[in-house]
Design an enzyme around this catalytic site. Structure first.
Site, PDB file in Angstrom:
ATOM      1  N   ILE A   6       0.823  -1.217   0.000  1.00  0.00           N
ATOM      2  CA  ILE A   6       0.000   0.000   0.000  1.00  0.00           C
ATOM      3  C   ILE A   6       0.862   1.273   0.000  1.00  0.00           C
ATOM      4  O   ILE A   6       0.405   2.333  -0.415  1.00  0.00           O
ATOM      5  CB  ILE A   6      -0.979  -0.045   1.209  1.00  0.00           C
ATOM      6  CG1 ILE A   6      -2.230   0.770   0.947  1.00  0.00           C
ATOM      7  CG2 ILE A   6      -0.292   0.360   2.503  1.00  0.00           C
ATOM      8  CD1 ILE A   6      -3.353   0.515   1.931  1.00  0.00           C
ATOM      9  N   HIS A  66       5.744 -12.373   5.686  1.00  0.00           N
ATOM     10  CA  HIS A  66       5.645 -11.838   4.325  1.00  0.00           C
ATOM     11  C   HIS A  66       7.034 -11.545   3.798  1.00  0.00           C
ATOM     12  O   HIS A  66       7.940 -11.208   4.550  1.00  0.00           O
ATOM     13  CB  HIS A  66       4.791 -10.568   4.286  1.00  0.00           C
ATOM     14  CG  HIS A  66       5.196  -9.521   5.279  1.00  0.00           C
ATOM     15  ND1 HIS A  66       4.868  -9.598   6.613  1.00  0.00           N
ATOM     16  CD2 HIS A  66       5.898  -8.364   5.136  1.00  0.00           C
ATOM     17  CE1 HIS A  66       5.351  -8.546   7.252  1.00  0.00           C
ATOM     18  NE2 HIS A  66       5.995  -7.778   6.378  1.00  0.00           N
TER      19      HIS A  66
END
Ligand code: 5GP
Length: 121
Positions: A34, A104
């Site tokens: 993002i 991640h």
């Protein structure tokens, strides 16, 4: 500390929060960060509930690990960075400044990325 199912990536996996999906297979999901730090900045996450790189590499099955690594390749291929190169980053724990407690890997590329770390000290 156990896995927190309310973390933001768990919510993305459950479809409770949208993401800009780049790739998905049985064991992994990849979506755009993002707040991108490079022209290509994609997060690859396992679908299983793993806190960190250590948690994943210790406990995930061979199939999950293979699926995750294949997803990294698919993202690199799909985003066109294989030829010029790219960087994989897995921030882990407090010293690694991991913000989201679901394992991640960041795949960043699309421009020369500079030195890996500012200093060895
Ligand atoms: P970490 O510091 O844990 O390695 O990185 C977490 C990353 O997740 C950051 O780069 C941050 O921009 C990204 N991030 C945080 N919240 C969201 C979100 O809701 N959606 C997406 N796509 N990325 C997020």
């Amino acid at each position: 500390m156990g896995y927190d199912p309310q973390n933001i990536f768990a919510k993305i996996l459950r479809g409770e929060i949208p993401c800009d999906k780049v790739f998905e297979n049985e064991h992994a999901l990849a979506f755009k960060d993002i707040q991108p730090k490079a022209p290509v900045h994609v997060l690859i996450i396992p679908k299983g509930a793993y806190l960190s790189s250590s948690d994943f590499s210790e406990k995930a099955s061979a199939e999950e690990i293979a699926g995750f690594m294949r997803a990294i390749h698919a993202v690199a291929d799909k985003t066109g960075v294989i030829g010029e190169g790219y960087r994989l980053i897995a921030n882990t724990g407090a010293h690694g400044l991991q913000e989201v407690p679901h394992f991640h890997v960041h795949l960043v590329g699309g421009k020369p990325l500079g030195a890996m770390l500012p200093s060895a000290r």
